[in-house]
Design a protein around this motif. Structure first.
Motif, short mmCIF file in Angstrom:
data_model
loop_
_atom_site.label_atom_id
_atom_site.label_comp_id
_atom_site.label_asym_id
_atom_site.label_seq_id
_atom_site.Cartn_x
_atom_site.Cartn_y
_atom_site.Cartn_z
N LEU A 16 0.85 -1.21 0.00
CA LEU A 16 0.00 0.00 0.00
C LEU A 16 0.88 1.25 0.00
O LEU A 16 0.61 2.21 -0.73
N LEU A 17 1.92 1.24 0.81
CA LEU A 17 2.84 2.38 0.86
C LEU A 17 3.53 2.58 -0.48
O LEU A 17 3.69 3.72 -0.93
N ARG A 18 3.94 1.50 -1.13
CA ARG A 18 4.57 1.61 -2.45
C ARG A 18 3.60 2.21 -3.46
O ARG A 18 3.96 3.06 -4.28
N LEU A 19 2.33 1.75 -3.42
CA LEU A 19 1.31 2.29 -4.32
C LEU A 19 1.13 3.79 -4.09
O LEU A 19 1.13 4.58 -5.04
N LEU A 20 1.00 4.15 -2.84
CA LEU A 20 0.78 5.57 -2.51
C LEU A 20 1.99 6.42 -2.88
O LEU A 20 1.83 7.55 -3.38
N THR A 21 3.18 5.91 -2.66
CA THR A 21 4.39 6.66 -3.02
C THR A 21 4.45 6.86 -4.53
O THR A 21 4.80 7.95 -5.01
N ALA A 22 4.08 5.84 -5.28
CA ALA A 22 4.08 5.95 -6.74
C ALA A 22 3.02 6.95 -7.20
O ALA A 22 3.26 7.75 -8.11
N ARG A 23 1.86 6.91 -6.59
CA ARG A 23 0.77 7.80 -7.00
C ARG A 23 1.06 9.26 -6.63
O ARG A 23 0.76 10.17 -7.39
N LEU A 24 1.62 9.45 -5.45
CA LEU A 24 1.81 10.82 -4.95
C LEU A 24 3.19 11.39 -5.24
O LEU A 24 3.40 12.60 -5.12
N ARG A 25 4.14 10.52 -5.55
CA ARG A 25 5.53 10.92 -5.82
C ARG A 25 6.14 11.69 -4.65
O ARG A 25 6.92 12.63 -4.83
N ASP A 26 5.73 11.28 -3.45
CA ASP A 26 6.23 11.93 -2.23
C ASP A 26 6.07 10.93 -1.09
O ASP A 26 4.94 10.59 -0.71
N ALA A 27 7.18 10.48 -0.54
CA ALA A 27 7.14 9.46 0.50
C ALA A 27 6.43 9.95 1.76
O ALA A 27 5.69 9.19 2.39
N ASP A 28 6.66 11.21 2.12
CA ASP A 28 6.00 11.74 3.32
C ASP A 28 4.49 11.82 3.13
O ASP A 28 3.73 11.47 4.04
N ALA A 29 4.06 12.30 1.97
CA ALA A 29 2.62 12.36 1.69
C ALA A 29 2.03 10.96 1.66
O ALA A 29 0.91 10.74 2.14
N ALA A 30 2.79 10.00 1.13
CA ALA A 30 2.31 8.61 1.10
C ALA A 30 2.12 8.08 2.52
O ALA A 30 1.11 7.42 2.80
N GLN A 31 3.05 8.39 3.41
CA GLN A 31 2.90 7.98 4.82
C GLN A 31 1.65 8.60 5.43
O GLN A 31 0.92 7.95 6.17
N ASP A 32 1.43 9.88 5.15
CA ASP A 32 0.24 10.57 5.67
C ASP A 32 -1.04 9.91 5.18
O ASP A 32 -1.98 9.71 5.95
N VAL A 33 -1.08 9.59 3.90
CA VAL A 33 -2.28 8.98 3.34
C VAL A 33 -2.47 7.57 3.89
O VAL A 33 -3.60 7.15 4.16
N LEU A 34 -1.39 6.86 4.09
CA LEU A 34 -1.50 5.53 4.69
C LEU A 34 -2.08 5.64 6.10
O LEU A 34 -2.94 4.84 6.49
N GLN A 35 -1.64 6.63 6.84
CA GLN A 35 -2.20 6.88 8.18
C GLN A 35 -3.68 7.24 8.08
O GLN A 35 -4.50 6.76 8.87
N ASP A 36 -4.04 8.08 7.09
CA ASP A 36 -5.45 8.43 6.89
C ASP A 36 -6.27 7.19 6.57
O ASP A 36 -7.41 7.05 7.03
N LEU A 37 -5.70 6.29 5.79
CA LEU A 37 -6.38 5.05 5.44
C LEU A 37 -6.64 4.22 6.70
O LEU A 37 -7.74 3.70 6.89
N TRP A 38 -5.65 4.11 7.55
CA TRP A 38 -5.81 3.36 8.79
C TRP A 38 -6.93 3.97 9.64
O TRP A 38 -7.79 3.25 10.17
N LEU A 39 -6.91 5.30 9.77
CA LEU A 39 -7.94 5.98 10.56
C LEU A 39 -9.32 5.79 9.95
O LEU A 39 -10.32 5.61 10.67
N LYS A 40 -9.38 5.82 8.64
CA LYS A 40 -10.65 5.61 7.96
C LYS A 40 -11.15 4.19 8.21
O LYS A 40 -12.35 3.97 8.43
N LEU A 41 -10.24 3.22 8.18
CA LEU A 41 -10.62 1.83 8.45
C LEU A 41 -11.11 1.67 9.89
O LEU A 41 -12.03 0.89 10.15
N GLU A 42 -10.48 2.38 10.82
CA GLU A 42 -10.89 2.32 12.22
C GLU A 42 -12.32 2.80 12.41
O GLU A 42 -13.03 2.32 13.28
N SER A 43 -12.75 3.75 11.59
CA SER A 43 -14.08 4.32 11.76
C SER A 43 -15.16 3.58 10.97
O SER A 43 -16.35 3.87 11.12
N LEU A 44 -14.76 2.63 10.13
CA LEU A 44 -15.74 1.87 9.35
C LEU A 44 -16.46 0.86 10.22
O LEU A 44 -15.86 0.25 11.10
#
Length: 169
Positions: A16-44
């Protein structure tokens, strides 16, 4: 979030992190989105998901798309804001402002030296935008007489400009 979805997330986290890094072209942004994904999953709400890995990758892709679109909008908005902001060089210095006010005061004094009717016609035409024909009716004179008064006022301004080396553009 169901334990099964959590387990799939943890198992696929690197991909997932590799996908996000490829899509966003920014490792830090990819980490942030991965964290957002986890939080979103927690609320589902927990419930069965037919293909949990595909579900997670689709969510990650959608979050990356939303992030990029948000960045593009922010960038466009900030660019538009910068474009409408005045450069500091657009504003006169305190000295320039003072000199301009003094010059304007001298020009006002020169215009105050005009005969009252000429000054009134000039102000009505130049500052209030009153048409010459309306001024003629209001003053009880011909349009030609209004033009003669305006010519006299313009001559005064022209003389002031020539004598003072002023740029009135």
């Amino acid at each position: 979030m169901s334990d099964g979805l959590k387990a799939v997330f943890l198992a696929e986290q690197r991909m997932l992190l590799r996908l996000l890094t490829a899509r966003l072209r920014d490792a830090d942004a990819a980490q942030d989105v991965l964290q957002d994904l986890w939080l979103k999953l927690e609320s589902l709400p927990s419930g069965p998901v037919a293909d949990p890995a595909a579900y997670l990758f689709r969510m990650a892709n959608n979050l990356a798309f939303d992030r990029r679109r948000s960045e593009q909008r922010r960038s466009a908005r900030d660019g538009a804001w910068v474009d409408v902001q005045s450069d500091a060089s657009d504003f006169p210095t305190a000295e320039e402002a003072l000199l301009s006010r003094e010059t304007l005061g001298r020009l006002q004094a020169a215009l105050d030296g005009l005969p009252p009717r000429t000054a009134a016609i000039f102000r009505a035409y130049r500052f209030e935008g009153t048409p010459r024909k309306d001024i003629a009716v209001a003053e009880g004179i011909s349009v030609s007489a209004v033009e003669k008064h305006l010519h006299r006022a313009y001559k005064t301004v022209q003389t002031f400009v020539a004598e003072n080396g002023v740029d009135i553009a």
